[in-house]
Design an enzyme around this catalytic site. Structure first.
Site, PDB file in Angstrom:
ATOM      1  N   ASP A  12       4.051  11.609   6.675  1.00 56.55           N
ATOM      2  CA  ASP A  12       5.295  11.339   5.944  1.00 56.55           C
ATOM      3  C   ASP A  12       6.139  12.594   5.741  1.00 56.55           C
ATOM      4  O   ASP A  12       7.363  12.559   5.886  1.00 56.55           O
ATOM      5  CB  ASP A  12       4.992  10.729   4.556  1.00 56.55           C
ATOM      6  CG  ASP A  12       4.438   9.311   4.659  1.00 56.55           C
ATOM      7  OD1 ASP A  12       4.844   8.582   5.589  1.00 56.55           O
ATOM      8  OD2 ASP A  12       3.615   8.942   3.812  1.00 56.55           O
ATOM      9  N   ARG A  92       0.958  15.253  -9.497  1.00 56.39           N
ATOM     10  CA  ARG A  92       2.351  15.137  -9.055  1.00 56.39           C
ATOM     11  C   ARG A  92       3.299  15.915  -9.967  1.00 56.39           C
ATOM     12  O   ARG A  92       4.332  16.397  -9.518  1.00 56.39           O
ATOM     13  CB  ARG A  92       2.794  13.668  -9.010  1.00 56.39           C
ATOM     14  CG  ARG A  92       2.068  12.831  -7.980  1.00 56.39           C
ATOM     15  CD  ARG A  92       1.968  13.521  -6.653  1.00 56.39           C
ATOM     16  NE  ARG A  92       1.497  12.640  -5.594  1.00 56.39           N
ATOM     17  CZ  ARG A  92       1.160  13.047  -4.401  1.00 56.39           C
ATOM     18  NH1 ARG A  92       1.182  14.326  -4.105  1.00 56.39           N
ATOM     19  NH2 ARG A  92       0.774  12.200  -3.482  1.00 56.39           N
ATOM     20  N   ASP A 121       3.925   7.369  -6.388  1.00 55.30           N
ATOM     21  CA  ASP A 121       4.270   8.792  -6.440  1.00 55.30           C
ATOM     22  C   ASP A 121       5.775   9.016  -6.536  1.00 55.30           C
ATOM     23  O   ASP A 121       6.234   9.964  -7.164  1.00 55.30           O
ATOM     24  CB  ASP A 121       3.690   9.516  -5.227  1.00 55.30           C
ATOM     25  CG  ASP A 121       2.173   9.578  -5.297  1.00 55.30           C
ATOM     26  OD1 ASP A 121       1.652   9.805  -6.397  1.00 55.30           O
ATOM     27  OD2 ASP A 121       1.517   9.385  -4.260  1.00 55.30           O
ATOM     28  N   SER A 169      -3.936   6.954   4.706  1.00 58.57           N
ATOM     29  CA  SER A 169      -3.062   7.810   3.924  1.00 58.57           C
ATOM     30  C   SER A 169      -3.948   8.473   2.866  1.00 58.57           C
ATOM     31  O   SER A 169      -4.559   7.809   2.032  1.00 58.57           O
ATOM     32  CB  SER A 169      -1.973   6.968   3.254  1.00 58.57           C
ATOM     33  OG  SER A 169      -1.328   7.735   2.273  1.00 58.57           O
TER      34      SER A 169
HETATM   35  N1  ARG Z   1      -2.809   4.903  -6.433  1.00 59.33           N
HETATM   36  C1  ARG Z   1      -2.946   6.276  -6.783  1.00 59.33           C
HETATM   37  C2  ARG Z   1      -1.886   6.701  -7.760  1.00 59.33           C
HETATM   38  O1  ARG Z   1      -0.943   6.014  -7.919  1.00 59.33           O
HETATM   39  C3  ARG Z   1      -3.045   7.162  -5.573  1.00 59.33           C
HETATM   40  C4  ARG Z   1      -1.771   7.504  -4.897  1.00 59.33           C
HETATM   41  C5  ARG Z   1      -2.052   8.186  -3.603  1.00 59.33           C
HETATM   42  N2  ARG Z   1      -0.886   8.727  -2.997  1.00 59.33           N
HETATM   43  C6  ARG Z   1      -0.747   8.985  -1.700  1.00 59.33           C
HETATM   44  N3  ARG Z   1       0.388   9.466  -1.338  1.00 59.33           N
HETATM   45  N4  ARG Z   1      -1.666   8.764  -0.826  1.00 59.33           N
HETATM   46  O2  ARG Z   1      -1.988   7.696  -8.382  1.00 59.33           O
END
Ligand code: ARG
Length: 392
Positions: A12, A92, A121, A169
């Protein structure tokens, strides 16, 4: 236009980099924020950024900051959302904050990230960036062009971007690793063993249990097996030790912010162990009333963090309560690692409310006869309701 792009070197963010150059005519500064991803990822991120024509690449080591300002708060709050210890969500905020800092320093016009429009995210990035730098333009190319993974793969090939053999991912930091997509999208099927990297298959982990001890001060872990160490080292060591025992594998259906259910797989060995130990210590030192309210406060805190709402003043208020309870969360927890599980087998604290002299079956401590008059009047409402019999 000068754009600062959060860059991991994954599909990405590589696609975002090329799109920013091609479709926005941007000079792109890539930024990789180290929140404890294993280090091979950084070298490849920098190499890729250069190959793809970034005008500058910035590496930020935010490991200590991540642990001190985010992970420790989360331990104090038993941070957990639907069984997920918030590993990626928490990271994040420092990552996005660093994008803002670099953007201001570099006098950029915009900040970009590689989020798609389906996940969580984007909320955490967008909320942080627009709160800390409302004047900067925010760009999420993959979301803006509504791209599918297939489109991204074809586009990436055109630029010679190597695609991972495994189509997942993945995101990773000190507090855990998340794996999504591909065959995991069928929640009826077990996760294939190749998605796991931090944890060993519990059926192949050592048969001999491992005993460890953790020391907490004011709700924060400060020592492992009697040795004081900083948070980053302690978490790294625990990830290693607990990972060998297959501790901290999590496979759940998670309710995402947008109201989508998703199948999420995580590995969070250190987080699983530390949260378990912290809760055991709280159970020893906090009153029943405090524990009852705290579990609701903790839940609210975790929801804010999950939903991108780190900057809500409610978090400060909840933390005022949490911190006041943590003053007494001092002491030691002993644990036993067995395949797939970390068990608490001992706890002690100078602030313990457990009183063996009073509770013991083996001695007289108070007038037990007098308790009969307490049970007589206990829960009167319910008793009256049942005795009437005719109330529906
Ligand atoms: N579901 C989790 C969260 O919302 C993991 C997110 C993973 N993100 C990714 N870009 N692979 O925190």
């Amino acid at each position: 236009m000068r754009v600062v792009l959060g860059f991991s070197g994954g599909l990405d963010t590589c696609v975002s980099l090329k799109l920013l150059q091609e479709r926005y005519d941007a000079d792109v500064i890539t930024v990789t924020v180290d929140v404890g991803q294993r280090s091979k990822l950084f070298k490849s991120a920098e190499r890729r950024a250069r190959q793809l024509g970034a005008v500058k690449h910035v590496y930020v080591n935010a490991k200590q900051e991540f642990v001190r300002e985010y992970v420790f708060r989360s331990i104090k709050a038993n941070g957990c959302y639907e069984g997920y210890p918030l590993s990626i969500a928490l990271a994040r905020y420092p990552t996005a904050s660093w994008l803002v800092k670099v953007a201001l320093r570099e006098r950029a016009d915009a900040i970009a990230h590689g989020c798609t429009g389906k996940g969580n995210d984007q909320f955490r990035f967008d909320m942080t960036i627009s709160t800390l730098a409302p004047h900067l333009r925010l760009i999420a190319p993959v979301r803006e062009f509504d791209l599918t993974r297939e489109w991204e793969v074809t586009y990436a090939k055109k630029y010679g971007i190597e695609i991972e053999r495994r189509p997942y991912s993945i995101d990773e930091n000190l507090w855990g690793r998340s794996i999504e997509g591909s065959v995991l999208e069928d929640p009826s099927r077990p996760p294939p063993e190749d998605v796991f990297e931090l944890t060993r298959d519990p059926s192949k982990s050592p048969r001999k249990p491992l005993l460890i001890s953790l020391k907490f001060e004011r709700g924060i872990p400060v020592a492992l097996d009697g040795k004081r160490m900083d948070g980053v080292t302690l978490i790294e060591k625990l990830n290693e030790m607990a990972g060998k025992y297959g501790i901290g594998r999590i496979d759940i259906i998670e309710d995402r912010i947008l109201g989508l259910k998703a199948r999420e797989v995580y590995e969070a060995p250190a987080a699983t162990v530390l949260l378990e130990a912290h809760e055991a210590l709280e159970a020893l030192v906090l009153t029943k009333e405090e524990l009852g309210l705290k579990s609701r406060v903790d839940r609210k805190w975790s929801e804010l963090v999950y939903h991108g709402r780190w900057f809500d003043p409610l978090r400060d208020n909840l933390e005022a309560f949490i911190d006041s309870t943590q003053k007494r969360v001092n002491g030691e927890v002993e644990m036993r690692f067995i395949p797939g599980k970390a068990e608490v087998i001992g706890r002690k604290s100078p602030s313990s409310l457990y009183d063996e002299k009073i509770v013991s079956f083996h001695r007289k401590s108070f007038d037990q006869k007098a308790v009969a008059s307490v049970t007589k009047f206990h829960g009167m409402n319910g008793k009256i309701f049942r005795l009437r019999g005719d109330v529906v």
